[in-house]
Design a protein around this motif. Structure first.
Motif, short mmCIF file in Angstrom:
data_model
loop_
_atom_site.label_atom_id
_atom_site.label_comp_id
_atom_site.label_asym_id
_atom_site.label_seq_id
_atom_site.Cartn_x
_atom_site.Cartn_y
_atom_site.Cartn_z
N TRP A 1 -17.21 -38.76 23.20
CA TRP A 1 -16.12 -39.74 23.18
C TRP A 1 -14.84 -39.06 23.60
O TRP A 1 -14.72 -37.83 23.52
CB TRP A 1 -15.95 -40.38 21.81
CG TRP A 1 -15.76 -39.37 20.69
CD1 TRP A 1 -16.71 -38.85 19.91
CD2 TRP A 1 -14.52 -38.77 20.29
NE1 TRP A 1 -16.18 -37.95 19.03
CE2 TRP A 1 -14.82 -37.89 19.24
CE3 TRP A 1 -13.19 -38.89 20.73
CZ2 TRP A 1 -13.84 -37.13 18.59
CZ3 TRP A 1 -12.22 -38.14 20.07
CH2 TRP A 1 -12.55 -37.26 19.01
N ALA B 1 -10.38 -39.68 23.48
CA ALA B 1 -9.27 -40.48 23.00
C ALA B 1 -8.02 -40.08 23.75
O ALA B 1 -7.91 -38.92 24.17
CB ALA B 1 -9.08 -40.29 21.51
N CYS C 1 -9.56 -44.53 21.20
CA CYS C 1 -10.65 -44.05 22.03
C CYS C 1 -10.70 -44.83 23.34
O CYS C 1 -10.58 -46.05 23.35
CB CYS C 1 -11.97 -44.19 21.29
SG CYS C 1 -12.11 -42.95 20.01
#
Lengths: 1050, 132
Positions: free
Chosen positions: A457, A459, A465
């Motif tokens: 992920w 951000a 995110c």
């Protein structure tokens, strides 16, 4: 004085106005408050009606700078002054309390102060209390407040008490200070106790353990009780060989000792093993600089150390393996600063020629200037941690730049000094360039990320995110839009969310990497544990871009770890002893399982499965309730007691029994439900039997003791008597309760109790047997003499465990003794009178007729005179005995020369007896501080004995010698001697050596007894050296008089 | 008549008081051998009477006198203005007697059984003390 006060107070009453109290002036805030109050509606009514005593009290109070308070009238109405105000705090009582009932406003302390008030009102006088804790409600809370206060009566005009005047000072500050000092005093101990390293403080040459903290006790696997207060080598005898030389050295030299990976054998956790420890032995000094003990700080490094040792063993193997791989290896000998390396190492540095030999500085020349600082930093780190790891650029001779990755490990000698570093080197140029390119291309990254088996992920700087890879979305079963922003958080387990957000936000703010584990919901609804590694992203020029994180599914691992932990604790308990049985109870299924050892202990067959019913059926019915109670407490999450029970089991139909000791612990899940209850069980039948036997022995002892007419008693090591046999109670007529309450001294005669206590305490302190004569009060009030003896019972280390004493009624003996002494005294006197007359006449006759030529008469008179002298000395000796026995032998001490006394005494002796020649050898002389007549008596007794027991000899040798501070006189004869077995007894009263020859010698057998007593009274010593038929030498010594000694040396 | 009687009291050196007549006589004989004048008294009840007829310079007295304590007599004599200047030597065979005799006011003490030489010396010393 009272008049003055009254006159003074009158000044404050002026004219009476609307509310009836405006006459009162001054008094600050409280005065103001009183004037503004409408008193006519109050419990005390219109001030016009107030009695003079109330007015006076109030005016004194209002104008006093001391905190004062007044309770008035039957309602105990409250008045107080400005000085008192702060004690009431910011909110709570003031100002509503003024003029109201005390009971309402002092409700929290009414139970404390009401009795004080009542006491004063009842006319029983005032009270005074210092530093009393009276918590009061103020500042919106119940505070602990300390007070020093007095309550005194205020009498009205009729003379009866109608008010209570309270003056007080708050001493909270003072008391708190004292408490703080006390807590600081404890803090050192706490510090020691709570330290994460093992700390033990050893005192004195025997290394008595004074303090040992939790960590230390854990290391040696002992409880505080088993360890603290005992000498170190008593509780840990196995460490003595290894540790004693160190402690001796530290105590001797005062130099602290540091040990690294020190090998010490230990008996712990039920087996002997070698432990490895780093430690410091720090000497502890008293204020005078003397060493009084040792403080040991220790950390166990057994695991690390074993690993270290293993790595050295496999060092050779490692070299071979590495040689075959892509890795170059190197070995840096620190002492000589030489570097040995493999062929591959040279390749990495761009050398084709294997035969080239590089010096260390030549190698360093290849390091890229921009990376030198970083490499130095890594090396510094390596010297600290033992591990080296860095990547750097090197410049080949052809100017091309290459990346290397260096990993190394430090090796140490036995003194823990680094000796060499061993490591590998790898060419990572290809990876480096690849990584660099990766960073440059966002697109390339995403492709790679998407293909990765991990969830990734990203951000932005706003914490939201903005990217999830395919693996993440697949796991979650949701679209990327749903997960964007904080959408992902919906999938985090509610119990973990807050924790994760906290870590995420705080790391984000600090731009720090983070690691966390949490449960994330999978597409099928199951929560699975995942790990999440987040790192901040920066652009090439150092601009913060947001975060990137990588997650992995670690569910299986976490669950496995959880199970491992549980099974580990089970294992640990079980491992304590191989003789232990283990058992497990599953509360959910209510099933009980036993291992084979347990089955054996419970007397059930190997192939039978354990069950709760089986368990209860085996347990003795009388023990079931107690076990049940203990189990319930162990399984209650609010209590969670360690289960510890001793009970009987019935092995078979024939009723054979066995005592078992079970221990266990319940384990609770996150919902606080017990999911496992497991433990161990041990056969303690023998211990119980031994205990029962002990009990039976004790019973027997008590029975025996109670059957005895003598008093039998026992005391603790510190002298408190804790047992008396029945004879004591029947003699004294007291009950055990009475003796327990008022002590045994109540039956001792008051005249004897002082000395009694002194002697007893002396025995307690020295461990010497106690021997004392005292009178005990019988139930009819008569005091009877008792002889008490007590001896200490010691353990194998010589420490006193208890005292066992007896007292025997010697009243009759004592009376007889007294009668005998009285008789001897009287006989002495009565015998002396006729002797005086005979002696007198003989002397008179010798004076008046002795110079005549009638030889027969002269000789006869001389003989009578001699015999009378002998008789006189016999009579005196008898008296001396009674004096010695009653401890009343007086000494008239003076300083004199021992040799001149001996000379005179020899002269006296030879004047009456010429059978032997007394030879005097003066090898030394000294002044002594003694009783001249008594020492002369000693000499005469020894001379007389020497003459008497050497009838065939004609000389006796007297010798004077000096030994240290003592002057020693010996009297040697050449007579019949004394057999070894008799030598101990000859100094006893009335003792005469028995034997055919000895019987023919006259005597009472008291001479040497008196000699011994006189010498002992002078702090001297007496001994004899003799053999049968080889003569005897008696030695006595006296202390040399110190003052004269020093003068004569000048 | 009474005054006249007192005026002719006989002056002697030593009054010997002992309840044992033999011993009393012995001590007198020893003192006489040494040249002193003596009078003996072996009944303590008559001491007062004896002292009314004679005027001794010193008194040699036993401590325990069959019914009377010589120390009491010593105390009485030492507290009376007429007799307090009289030197008193007390004698006894009793152990520890010296201390209590001296406490009762005795000027010297002679332990029984005694040597004749010591008796003579003590009496001579006392008489010399009175003379000087």
């Amino acid at each position: 004085m009272a008049q003055n006060l009254l006159a003074f107070s009158e000044d404050f009453f002026m004219d009476i106005k609307s509310n009836g109290i405006n006459f009162l002036s001054g008094g600050g805030e409280m005065g103001e408050l009183m004037r503004s109050k409408d008193w006519r509606q109050s419990l005390v009514g219109d001030p016009v009606t107030w009695p003079q005593s109330l007015r006076t009290s109030i005016s004194i109070m209002l104008n006093s700078r001391f905190p004062m308070f007044l309770f008035w009238g039957p309602d105990l109405v409250c008045f107080y002054n400005d000085a008192y105000r702060p004690s009431l705090g910011e909110s709570g009582k003031h100002p509503q309390m003024l003029g109201e009932r005390g009971e309402i406003y002092w409700v929290e302390i009414w139970h404390i102060i009401k009795p004080l008030i009542d006491q004063v009102l009842a006319g029983k006088g005032g009270t005074w209390s210092e530093d009393q804790l009276i918590p009061i409600y103020r500042n919106g809370t119940l505070e602990d407040v300390y007070w020093t206060f007095s309550y005194s009566a205020v009498n009205d005009e009729s003379g009866s008490t109608s008010g209570v005047f309270v003056t007080c000072v708050e001493t909270t500050g003072k008391v708190k200070n004292l408490q703080e000092i006390e807590s600081k005093r404890n803090s050192f101990k706490n510090m020691v106790v709570q330290a994460p390293v093992g700390v033990v403080i050893l005192k004195g040459p025997d290394l008595i353990v004074e303090i040992a903290n939790e960590t230390y006790l854990t290391i040696i696997n002992k409880t505080e009780k088993e360890f603290v207060g005992l000498p170190l080598f008593t509780s840990l005898p196995e460490v003595k060989d290894a540790v004693k030389p160190i402690t001796d050295e530290v105590l001797k030299t005062g130099i602290p000792y540091n040990g690294y990976e020190f090998e010490i054998p230990l008996h712990r956790f039920g087996k002997s093993e070698l432990g490895y420890f780093n430690f410091v032995y720090q000497p502890m000094r008293e204020t005078d600089g003397s060493i009084s003990g040792i403080m040991v700080v220790v950390t166990e490094v057994t695991d690390m150390s074993l690993a270290h040792r293993k790595s050295i063993d496999t060092e050779e193997k490692l070299k071979i393996i590495l040689g075959a791989s892509e890795l170059g290896t190197w070995e840096w000998i620190l002492k000589t600063d030489t570097v040995l390396y493999s062929k591959r190492y040279l390749d990495i540095f761009g050398y084709d020629d294997d035969s080239i030999i590089l010096q260390h500085e030549e190698i360093l020349r290849h390091i890229h200037p921009a990376d030198i600082a970083q490499r130095q930093e890594s090396l510094r780190e390596a010297f600290k941690t033992g591990n080296l790891s860095y990547t750097a650029r090197i410049i080949w001779n052809d100017k091309t730049i290459h990346w290397i990755e260096v990993v190394g490990k430090m090796f140490y000698d036995e003194t823990n000094k680094p000796v060499k570093m061993l490591g590998t080197i790898r060419d990572v140029t290809a990876q480096k360039t690849y990584n660099q390119r990766l960073e440059e291309s966002e697109l390339r990254f995403r492709t790679v990320a998407d293909m990765a088996p991990v969830f990734i992920w990203m951000a932005g700087t706003d914490m939201l995110c903005n990217f999830f890879n395919k693996a993440w979305l697949h796991f979650r079963g949701r679209s990327i839009e749903a997960e964007y922003g904080n959408g992902w958080a919906e999938g985090v387990h509610a119990d973990d969310l807050q924790r994760c957000m906290d870590i995420y936000i705080s790391s984000f703010e600090k731009r720090e990497a983070f690691y966390m584990e949490y449960r994330l919901q999978r597409h099928d609804g199951e929560f699975r544990w995942i790990s999440d590694n987040g790192v901040p992203r920066f652009t090439k020029d150092g601009l913060f871009e947001g975060y990137i994180g990588a997650c992995m599914d670690i569910h299986e691992r976490i669950i496995f770890e959880q199970k491992l932990k549980d099974s580990e604790s089970r294992l640990r308990i079980a491992a304590m002893s191989s003789e232990l049985g283990t058992w497990e109870y599953d509360p959910a299924t209510e099933t009980m399982s036993w291992d084979s050892a347990s089955k054996q202990l419970f007397g059930s067959a190997e192939d039978t499965a354990g069950s709760l019913e089986l368990f209860w059926s085996k347990v003795h019915p009388e023990d079931r309730d107690a076990i049940m109670q203990k189990m319930l407490r162990a399984l209650d999450p609010a209590i969670a007691d360690n289960y510890d029970a001793e009970y009987r089991v019935q092995l078979n139909e024939s009723g054979e029994q066995r005592w078992l000791h079970a221990k266990g612990k319940a384990f609770f899940d996150e919902k606080n439900n017990p999911y496992l209850f497991s433990g161990t069980v041990l056969d303690i039948t023998e211990k119980r039997i031994a205990l029962d036997e002990l009990k039976a022995n004790e019973e027997r002892f008590r029975f025996l003791a109670n059957a005895m007419p003598q008093f039998v008693w026992t005391g603790t090591a510190d002298g408190n008597l804790n047992y008396f046999n029945a004879a004591v109670y029947s003699y004294s007529g007291l009950t055990p309760e009475q003796i327990a309450k008022d002590g045994w001294l109540q039956i001792v005669h008051p005249e004897d109790s002082g000395e009694n206590i002194k002697q007893w305490m002396h025995s307690i302190q020295t461990g010497n047997p106690f021997l004392f004569e005292h009178r005990f009060k019988r139930h009819d009030g008569q005091y009877r003499w008792q002889l008490s003896r007590a001896v200490p019972q010691k353990d194998e280390l010589g420490r006193i465990q208890m005292w066992v004493g007896t007292s025997t009624d010697i009243d009759e003996i004592k009376k007889h003794e007294e009668q005998k002494n009285d008789f001897i005294k009287m006989a002495n006197h009565e015998l002396k009178t006729p002797v005086t007359t005979i002696k007198g006449y003989v002397q008179l006759l010798l004076k008046t007729h002795g110079n005549k030529t009638d030889e027969t008469l002269t000789n006869a008179l001389a003989t009578i005179d001699r015999q009378v002298k002998k008789l006189t000395s016999l009579v005196s000796d008898l008296l001396d005995i009674t004096k010695i026995e009653t401890g009343k032998l007086p000494l008239n001490t003076e300083v004199f020369s021992l040799n001149s006394l001996i000379g005179e005494t020899i002269k006296d002796m030879q004047a009456s007896t010429q059978s032997h020649k007394l030879e005097f050898k003066q090898l030394a002389d000294a002044m002594v501080f003694a009783d001249k007549d008594r020492i002369s008596q000693v000499l005469l007794n020894l001379f007389t004995n020497a003459f008497k027991y050497s009838p065939k000899a004609d000389r006796v040798v007297v010798e004077v010698n000096k030994e240290d501070d003592m002057i020693v006189v010996s009297v040697q004869d050449f007579g019949i001697g004394i057999a070894i077995e008799d030598q101990n007894m000859i100094f006893d009263r009335f003792y005469r050596v028995s034997g055919k020859d000895e019987k023919t010698y006259p005597g009472f057998g008291i001479g040497l007894f008196i000699v011994k007593e006189i010498i002992l009274r002078h702090n001297g010593r007496l001994r004899v050296k003799s053999e049968k038929n080889k003569g005897a030498t008696f030695y006595f010594s006296l202390p040399v008089h110190k003052y004269v000694l020093s003068l004569s040396n000048d | 008549m009474y005054y006249h009687y007192r005026m002719i009291k006989k002056g002697i050196d030593i009054l010997v008081i002992d309840d044992d007549p033999d011993l009393c006589q012995l001590m007198e004989m020893m003192l006489k051998v040494a040249g002193f004048t003596t009078t003996g008294c072996n009944n303590p009840l008559f001491i007062q009477n004896v002292l009314e007829t004679i005027e001794p310079r010193a008194i040699l007295m036993d401590m325990l006198l069959s019914g009377t304590d010589g120390r009491d007599i010593c105390r009485v004599l030492k507290s009376s203005a007429e007799t307090k200047h009289k030197m008193i030597i007390m004698t006894s065979a009793h152990p520890d007697a010296e201390k209590t005799c001296r406490e009762a006011g005795a000027d010297d003490f002679l332990a029984k059984p005694f040597d004749m030489d010591i008796l003579i010396k003590k009496v001579t010393d006392i008489i010399n003390k009175i003379s000087s």
